[in-house]
Scaffold this motif. Structure first.
Motif, PDB file in Angstrom:
ATOM      1  N   MET A  95       0.822  -1.192   0.000  1.00 50.18           N
ATOM      2  CA  MET A  95       0.000   0.000   0.000  1.00 50.18           C
ATOM      3  C   MET A  95       0.868   1.259   0.000  1.00 50.18           C
ATOM      4  SD  MET A  95      -3.367   0.590   2.399  1.00 50.18           S
ATOM      5  CE  MET A  95      -3.714  -1.152   2.338  1.00 50.18           C
ATOM      6  N   GLU A  96       1.973   1.204   0.722  1.00 47.02           N
ATOM      7  CA  GLU A  96       2.872   2.364   0.801  1.00 47.02           C
ATOM      8  C   GLU A  96       3.457   2.684  -0.571  1.00 47.02           C
ATOM      9  OE1 GLU A  96       2.233   0.560   4.630  1.00 47.02           O
ATOM     10  OE2 GLU A  96       3.023  -0.307   2.768  1.00 47.02           O
ATOM     11  N   GLU A  97       3.832   1.652  -1.316  1.00 50.45           N
ATOM     12  CA  GLU A  97       4.417   1.863  -2.643  1.00 50.45           C
ATOM     13  C   GLU A  97       3.385   2.458  -3.592  1.00 50.45           C
ATOM     14  OE1 GLU A  97       6.777  -0.686  -6.116  1.00 50.45           O
ATOM     15  OE2 GLU A  97       5.790  -1.725  -4.445  1.00 50.45           O
ATOM     16  N   ILE A  98       2.148   1.966  -3.544  1.00 51.48           N
ATOM     17  CA  ILE A  98       1.092   2.484  -4.405  1.00 51.48           C
ATOM     18  C   ILE A  98       0.795   3.937  -4.072  1.00 51.48           C
ATOM     19  CG2 ILE A  98      -1.354   2.254  -5.020  1.00 51.48           C
ATOM     20  CD1 ILE A  98      -1.009  -0.791  -4.420  1.00 51.48           C
ATOM     21  N   LEU A  99       0.679   4.252  -2.781  1.00 52.00           N
ATOM     22  CA  LEU A  99       0.398   5.629  -2.365  1.00 52.00           C
ATOM     23  C   LEU A  99       1.512   6.574  -2.802  1.00 52.00           C
ATOM     24  CD1 LEU A  99      -1.057   4.965   1.199  1.00 52.00           C
ATOM     25  CD2 LEU A  99      -2.297   5.864  -0.765  1.00 52.00           C
ATOM     26  N   ALA A 100       2.754   6.123  -2.702  1.00 47.66           N
ATOM     27  CA  ALA A 100       3.879   6.961  -3.122  1.00 47.66           C
ATOM     28  C   ALA A 100       3.810   7.236  -4.618  1.00 47.66           C
ATOM     29  CB  ALA A 100       5.197   6.284  -2.761  1.00 47.66           C
ATOM     30  N   GLU A 101       3.462   6.215  -5.399  1.00 47.31           N
ATOM     31  CA  GLU A 101       3.350   6.420  -6.844  1.00 47.31           C
ATOM     32  C   GLU A 101       2.222   7.381  -7.173  1.00 47.31           C
ATOM     33  OE1 GLU A 101       2.793   4.025 -11.052  1.00 47.31           O
ATOM     34  OE2 GLU A 101       2.377   2.978  -9.179  1.00 47.31           O
ATOM     35  N   VAL A 102       1.078   7.221  -6.508  1.00 43.11           N
ATOM     36  CA  VAL A 102      -0.064   8.089  -6.764  1.00 43.11           C
ATOM     37  C   VAL A 102       0.275   9.537  -6.414  1.00 43.11           C
ATOM     38  CG1 VAL A 102      -2.401   8.643  -5.997  1.00 43.11           C
ATOM     39  CG2 VAL A 102      -1.795   6.286  -6.576  1.00 43.11           C
ATOM     40  N   ARG A 103       0.955   9.749  -5.303  1.00 35.81           N
ATOM     41  CA  ARG A 103       1.337  11.120  -4.930  1.00 35.81           C
ATOM     42  C   ARG A 103       2.228  11.743  -5.997  1.00 35.81           C
ATOM     43  NH1 ARG A 103       2.473   8.722   0.579  1.00 35.81           N
ATOM     44  NH2 ARG A 103       0.478   8.922   1.666  1.00 35.81           N
ATOM     45  N   GLY A 104       3.161  10.955  -6.507  1.00 40.06           N
ATOM     46  CA  GLY A 104       4.029  11.466  -7.562  1.00 40.06           C
ATOM     47  C   GLY A 104       3.254  11.825  -8.814  1.00 40.06           C
ATOM     48  N   LEU A 105       2.269  11.012  -9.159  1.00 44.07           N
ATOM     49  CA  LEU A 105       1.467  11.279 -10.351  1.00 44.07           C
ATOM     50  C   LEU A 105       0.610  12.529 -10.177  1.00 44.07           C
ATOM     51  CD1 LEU A 105       0.343   7.618 -11.129  1.00 44.07           C
ATOM     52  CD2 LEU A 105       1.889   9.004 -12.528  1.00 44.07           C
ATOM     53  N   THR A 106      -0.038  12.657  -9.031  1.00 40.56           N
ATOM     54  CA  THR A 106      -0.917  13.810  -8.828  1.00 40.56           C
ATOM     55  C   THR A 106      -0.115  15.103  -8.726  1.00 40.56           C
ATOM     56  OG1 THR A 106      -0.928  13.398  -6.421  1.00 40.56           O
ATOM     57  CG2 THR A 106      -2.712  12.451  -7.724  1.00 40.56           C
ATOM     58  N   GLN A 107       1.088  15.029  -8.200  1.00 36.91           N
ATOM     59  CA  GLN A 107       1.934  16.229  -8.136  1.00 36.91           C
ATOM     60  C   GLN A 107       2.331  16.705  -9.523  1.00 36.91           C
ATOM     61  OE1 GLN A 107       5.159  15.093  -5.547  1.00 36.91           O
ATOM     62  NE2 GLN A 107       3.810  14.968  -3.744  1.00 36.91           N
ATOM     63  N   ASN A 108       2.234  15.807 -10.501  1.00 39.28           N
ATOM     64  CA  ASN A 108       2.563  16.162 -11.884  1.00 39.28           C
ATOM     65  C   ASN A 108       1.315  16.384 -12.737  1.00 39.28           C
ATOM     66  OD1 ASN A 108       5.638  16.028 -12.424  1.00 39.28           O
ATOM     67  ND2 ASN A 108       5.247  14.258 -11.116  1.00 39.28           N
ATOM     68  N   GLY A 109       0.186  16.618 -12.081  1.00 39.45           N
ATOM     69  CA  GLY A 109      -1.010  17.041 -12.803  1.00 39.45           C
ATOM     70  C   GLY A 109      -2.032  15.975 -13.122  1.00 39.45           C
ATOM     71  N   VAL A 110      -1.809  14.734 -12.696  1.00 41.96           N
ATOM     72  CA  VAL A 110      -2.780  13.673 -12.980  1.00 41.96           C
ATOM     73  C   VAL A 110      -4.030  13.880 -12.135  1.00 41.96           C
ATOM     74  CG1 VAL A 110      -3.231  11.194 -12.796  1.00 41.96           C
ATOM     75  CG2 VAL A 110      -1.043  12.003 -13.718  1.00 41.96           C
ATOM     76  N   LYS A 111      -5.192  13.894 -12.783  1.00 43.20           N
ATOM     77  CA  LYS A 111      -6.464  14.114 -12.092  1.00 43.20           C
ATOM     78  C   LYS A 111      -7.235  12.816 -11.849  1.00 43.20           C
ATOM     79  CE  LYS A 111      -7.426  18.853 -13.657  1.00 43.20           C
ATOM     80  NZ  LYS A 111      -6.247  19.174 -14.474  1.00 43.20           N
ATOM     81  N   GLU A 112      -7.013  11.827 -12.709  1.00 41.63           N
ATOM     82  CA  GLU A 112      -7.748  10.560 -12.591  1.00 41.63           C
ATOM     83  C   GLU A 112      -6.768   9.399 -12.464  1.00 41.63           C
ATOM     84  OE1 GLU A 112     -11.027   7.826 -15.028  1.00 41.63           O
ATOM     85  OE2 GLU A 112     -10.058   9.515 -16.028  1.00 41.63           O
TER      86      GLU A 112
END
Length: 440
Positions: free
Chosen positions: A171-188
């Motif tokens: 779960m930690e790895e997935i959350l870290a990836e999602v944070r990186g994506l959203t910080q770069n403008g990913v909305k979905e």
């Protein structure tokens, strides 16, 4: 010297995530990425080997790019599902390929190419690079793979052979990836696995999809979409969470595969027709606006004309919002391939054509319920000329690549929308699979 790499990704969205990881690995090691295959020093093909048509497409693509070795290409790399199963045969038949990598060893591609080309190897910098990717999807949405492999062993499916057993990411790895994506403008964020509903059982002793979603809704995300949820493992707690959390799309992708008990049993599926109907009823009792997508196979070994007609009745009665129909593909090394009473190819295709015709009529009727409603639209692009110019995008009940679109007329001449913009619109009309609307 810096070498240019071009990558061709075939198959499903899970394969696309692997391709994005390959690009990130190569970029970290000083390779330059390009989409010009004729000028690329290295060509990478990520293949699909799921069904016969996918195998043919993969072989044709390999042969097409092998011809470029007469021009600029120095190294041709083939990876993915087809290689995982047929590496020895492929290597013997297509000697133009320099490097074959299966689904379990593609992450070594950087080191192997470096050695082959004598590049200057550079160790990736930074702590969080274990799952980095170079997105090939539009900048405003991304797939996130939460697990690899499958333990279900449906009798028609080769995925366990191609991808191995089910292995969840932490779960930690997935959350870290999602944070990186959203910080770069990913909305979905679109969560992927061969079976998302069993996520975490191998790591935590029980399924943890609900807990993962509860963590994700705390992040800066507009939409979270869950794909490939097996019907037997969808429970009320998960449904209520999806219905209550605004950020989670009330959209379920539930691969049912068939409606008739005898065929489901032969497929190795635990569900039965009555249970599927009860699940659909439960979903709509929790939230009548739940949108459901499913896939079905016609022409499975032993499927009679009566079984097929019962399936068509089920499709009409179930009133699913989005449906994919596939003719059965007889894949070697699967139990179904050895079953008696294989359905002739012409009968399979006739049933496929009939089912698709039925679904096109059903789809047009299902979409009518959205006319007059206000929806949130994630803009994807624009189309048409001066007279017919309009924008197109998706609502929360339309997944990319597999569902329809909504087409929007500009409110005023000169209005400009960009991919990734979010607007409110009222649905004014429907087509067979698409909606039309006006920007509010």
């Amino acid at each position: 010297m810096n070498y240019h790499v071009a990558l061709c990704s075939l198959g499903c969205a899970k394969n696309l995530v692997d391709s994005e990881r390959i690009l990130a690995i190569l970029k970290d090691q000083s390779f330059l990425l390009t989409d010009d295959f004729e000028q690329a020093d290295v060509i990478v093909i990520n293949t699909c080997g799921f069904i016969e048509s996918a195998k043919k497409e993969s072989i044709d693509t390999i042969l097409e790019y092998a011809a470029l070795k007469q021009k600029n290409c120095k190294v041709l790399v083939v990876t993915g599902c087809l290689v995982q199963k047929y590496k020895s045969d492929l290597a013997r038949e297509i000697p133009e390929v320099d490097l074959w990598l299966g689904t379990l060893d593609f992450e070594t591609i950087g080191q192997r190419l470096t050695a082959m080309l004598h590049c200057c190897y550079r160790e990736p910098v930074g702590a969080d690079v274990s799952y980095r990717r170079c997105l090939t999807t539009p900048h405003h949405w991304a797939y996130v793979k939460i697990a690899e492999g499958c333990n279900n062993h449906c009798t028609f499916c080769t995925i366990p052979q191609l991808r191995g057993p089910y292995v969840s990411r932490s779960m930690e790895e997935i959350l870290a990836e999602v944070r990186g994506l959203t910080q770069n403008g990913v909305k979905e964020i679109i969560l992927l696995a061969q079976d998302t509903t069993v996520y975490g059982k191998d790591l935590y002793g029980r399924p943890m999809l609900k807990e993962l979603l509860e963590s994700l809704v705390k992040e800066n995300i507009m939409w979270i979409r869950v794909l490939y949820s097996y019907p037997a493992r969808i429970d009320e707690a998960l449904l209520r969470l999806i219905a209550q959390e605004e950020k989670i799309c009330t959209y379920l992708d539930i691969p049912m595969q068939h409606s008739e008990d005898r065929i489901l049993n032969a497929m190795g599926r635990p569900e039965r027709r009555e249970g599927l109907m009860e699940l659909l009823s439960q979903i709509h009792s929790i939230d009548e606006d739940f949108v459901i997508r499913s896939t079905f196979i016609v022409g499975f070994p032993g499927e009679t004309e009566e079984n097929f007609q019962k399936l068509c009745e089920f499709l009409e009665y179930a009133a699913l919002d989005w449906v994919g129909i596939f003719p059965y593909s007889q894949e070697e090394d699967t139990p179904a391939a050895e079953m008696e009473h294989q359905v002739p190819e012409d009968v399979k295709m006739a049933r496929y054509d009939y089912a698709m015709s039925l679904l096109s009529r059903c789809s047009a009727n299902h979409l009518e319920k959205w006319v007059g409603k206000t929806v949130t639209v994630l803009v994807e692009g624009e189309t048409g000329d001066n007279d017919s110019h309009c924008y197109y995008g998706r609502t929360s009940f339309q997944a990319p690549d597999v569902d329809g679109m909504i087409y929007l007329k500009p409110k005023e001449k000169g209005d400009i929308l960009l991919p990734g913009d979010v607007v409110q619109a009222i649905v004014t009309a429907t087509d067979v699979y698409d909606l039309m609307g006006e920007i509010l």
